[in-house]
Structure formats: C-alpha cells, structure tokens
Design a protein around this motif. Sequence first.
Motif, PDB file in Angstrom:
ATOM      1  N   PHE A  21       0.809  -1.215   0.000  1.00 34.74           N
ATOM      2  CA  PHE A  21       0.000   0.000   0.000  1.00 34.74           C
ATOM      3  C   PHE A  21       0.847   1.272   0.000  1.00 34.74           C
ATOM      4  O   PHE A  21       0.307   2.372  -0.011  1.00 34.74           O
ATOM      5  CB  PHE A  21      -0.951  -0.001   1.199  1.00 34.74           C
ATOM      6  CG  PHE A  21      -1.997  -1.062   1.116  1.00 34.74           C
ATOM      7  CD1 PHE A  21      -2.914  -1.077   0.086  1.00 34.74           C
ATOM      8  CD2 PHE A  21      -2.037  -2.078   2.052  1.00 34.74           C
ATOM      9  CE1 PHE A  21      -3.871  -2.066  -0.005  1.00 34.74           C
ATOM     10  CE2 PHE A  21      -2.995  -3.069   1.976  1.00 34.74           C
ATOM     11  CZ  PHE A  21      -3.918  -3.065   0.939  1.00 34.74           C
ATOM     12  N   GLY A  22       2.162   1.141  -0.006  1.00 34.28           N
ATOM     13  CA  GLY A  22       3.056   2.284  -0.045  1.00 34.28           C
ATOM     14  C   GLY A  22       2.999   3.036  -1.359  1.00 34.28           C
ATOM     15  O   GLY A  22       3.507   4.150  -1.455  1.00 34.28           O
ATOM     16  N   VAL A  23       2.359   2.461  -2.357  1.00 32.87           N
ATOM     17  CA  VAL A  23       2.235   3.108  -3.654  1.00 32.87           C
ATOM     18  C   VAL A  23       1.492   4.434  -3.524  1.00 32.87           C
ATOM     19  O   VAL A  23       1.750   5.379  -4.263  1.00 32.87           O
ATOM     20  CB  VAL A  23       1.560   2.168  -4.680  1.00 32.87           C
ATOM     21  CG1 VAL A  23       0.106   1.934  -4.332  1.00 32.87           C
ATOM     22  CG2 VAL A  23       1.680   2.710  -6.082  1.00 32.87           C
ATOM     23  N   VAL A  24       0.612   4.539  -2.547  1.00 34.72           N
ATOM     24  CA  VAL A  24      -0.128   5.778  -2.330  1.00 34.72           C
ATOM     25  C   VAL A  24       0.822   6.898  -1.910  1.00 34.72           C
ATOM     26  O   VAL A  24       0.675   8.043  -2.320  1.00 34.72           O
ATOM     27  CB  VAL A  24      -1.220   5.566  -1.249  1.00 34.72           C
ATOM     28  CG1 VAL A  24      -1.917   6.858  -0.919  1.00 34.72           C
ATOM     29  CG2 VAL A  24      -2.201   4.509  -1.704  1.00 34.72           C
ATOM     30  N   LEU A  25       1.826   6.552  -1.108  1.00 35.41           N
ATOM     31  CA  LEU A  25       2.771   7.549  -0.605  1.00 35.41           C
ATOM     32  C   LEU A  25       3.902   7.837  -1.582  1.00 35.41           C
ATOM     33  O   LEU A  25       4.299   8.989  -1.766  1.00 35.41           O
ATOM     34  CB  LEU A  25       3.353   7.087   0.728  1.00 35.41           C
ATOM     35  CG  LEU A  25       2.359   6.845   1.862  1.00 35.41           C
ATOM     36  CD1 LEU A  25       3.058   6.241   3.063  1.00 35.41           C
ATOM     37  CD2 LEU A  25       1.669   8.141   2.235  1.00 35.41           C
ATOM     38  N   THR A  26       4.451   6.794  -2.189  1.00 37.30           N
ATOM     39  CA  THR A  26       5.653   6.961  -3.009  1.00 37.30           C
ATOM     40  C   THR A  26       5.372   7.041  -4.499  1.00 37.30           C
ATOM     41  O   THR A  26       6.185   7.562  -5.251  1.00 37.30           O
ATOM     42  CB  THR A  26       6.622   5.789  -2.784  1.00 37.30           C
ATOM     43  OG1 THR A  26       6.007   4.583  -3.247  1.00 37.30           O
ATOM     44  CG2 THR A  26       7.001   5.663  -1.322  1.00 37.30           C
ATOM     45  N   GLY A  27       4.272   6.483  -4.938  1.00 35.78           N
ATOM     46  CA  GLY A  27       3.979   6.429  -6.360  1.00 35.78           C
ATOM     47  C   GLY A  27       4.615   5.237  -7.057  1.00 35.78           C
ATOM     48  O   GLY A  27       4.382   5.009  -8.237  1.00 35.78           O
ATOM     49  N   GLN A  35       5.006   1.162  -7.360  1.00 31.81           N
ATOM     50  CA  GLN A  35       4.361  -0.091  -6.998  1.00 31.81           C
ATOM     51  C   GLN A  35       5.430  -1.155  -6.807  1.00 31.81           C
ATOM     52  O   GLN A  35       6.030  -1.636  -7.764  1.00 31.81           O
ATOM     53  CB  GLN A  35       3.374  -0.528  -8.073  1.00 31.81           C
ATOM     54  CG  GLN A  35       2.622  -1.784  -7.709  1.00 31.81           C
ATOM     55  CD  GLN A  35       1.612  -2.172  -8.763  1.00 31.81           C
ATOM     56  OE1 GLN A  35       1.541  -1.569  -9.821  1.00 31.81           O
ATOM     57  NE2 GLN A  35       0.839  -3.193  -8.475  1.00 31.81           N
ATOM     58  N   SER A  92       0.702  -6.660  -8.892  1.00 31.10           N
ATOM     59  CA  SER A  92      -0.643  -7.220  -8.844  1.00 31.10           C
ATOM     60  C   SER A  92      -0.625  -8.528  -9.629  1.00 31.10           C
ATOM     61  O   SER A  92      -0.969  -8.562 -10.810  1.00 31.10           O
ATOM     62  CB  SER A  92      -1.653  -6.248  -9.443  1.00 31.10           C
ATOM     63  OG  SER A  92      -1.666  -5.049  -8.736  1.00 31.10           O
TER      64      SER A  92
END
Length: 130
Positions: free
Chosen positions: A95-101, A103, A107
């Motif tokens: 879920f760090g993709v929200v913070l860092t952009g 992935q 998936s």
Amino acid sequence: MNRPIIRTDFSRGEAVGGLVWLSVAAAISVLLEVVYLGTWITLPDGARLAVPYTIPVAFLFNIVLTRTARLWTPNSLVALIPLYVWTGGFLLLMFGVVLTGDQLVASSIRSVGLLVAGLAGGVWPVLRAK
C-alpha cells in the motif's frame, strides 16, 4: 538418546533483544523477497521463464524466525512478533504506492503466493507445537 539442552536462564532484556533482532531480520527478508519476486531466467533459446524462488524462501525463513522466537518465549502470540513485522512490511510495501507512487508489490498471483507462503511459514511452528 541425547536430548537437546535448551537454555532458560536468560533475562527479559535478552529475550526482548532476541525478538527485536528477529523482527529486523523479518523486515529485511520481506523487502528482499518482494524485490526479487519478479525474477526471470533467460533460457538458451531466448525464452524467458519466471522463477519466483522467494515464495519458498519466505515459507522456510518464516518457519526459522518463528521457531527461534519460540526459544525466547513460551507465549505463542509473542513468538509471532517476527511474523507480525513481516506481514506489516508486506502490507506497507503493497500500500506504499499511495505515498511513493512506486508499486513494489506487483498485482499478480506470485504476490498472493508470497503472502500466503509467508503467513503459512510463520504460523506453522505455533500450530505444530499445540
């Protein structure tokens, strides 16, 4: 028959220190397992083959972490602390993709396999001991 000698004469501080180091190992292992989950091997004919070897590594290493944690405490919930850290690290990377952009956890079915293998490996020594 020789029985193993298990030490029980350690302080609470030593037990906490042991669990902290096991948790650090769990955090490092989940990062490496996620990074190398997308490993591909190029065959001599040019074809590429996916080799998600980190899935069995996660299973086996989490078994080692939980078994070692059980040496420091008889409490099963406390012995699972390295697994909590491993799971938290996996979710943070997912879920760090929200913070860092970026992935980091793809998936794919391989990511699901890594999560299931890691959880199964961490829980196995606790379930087997009961």
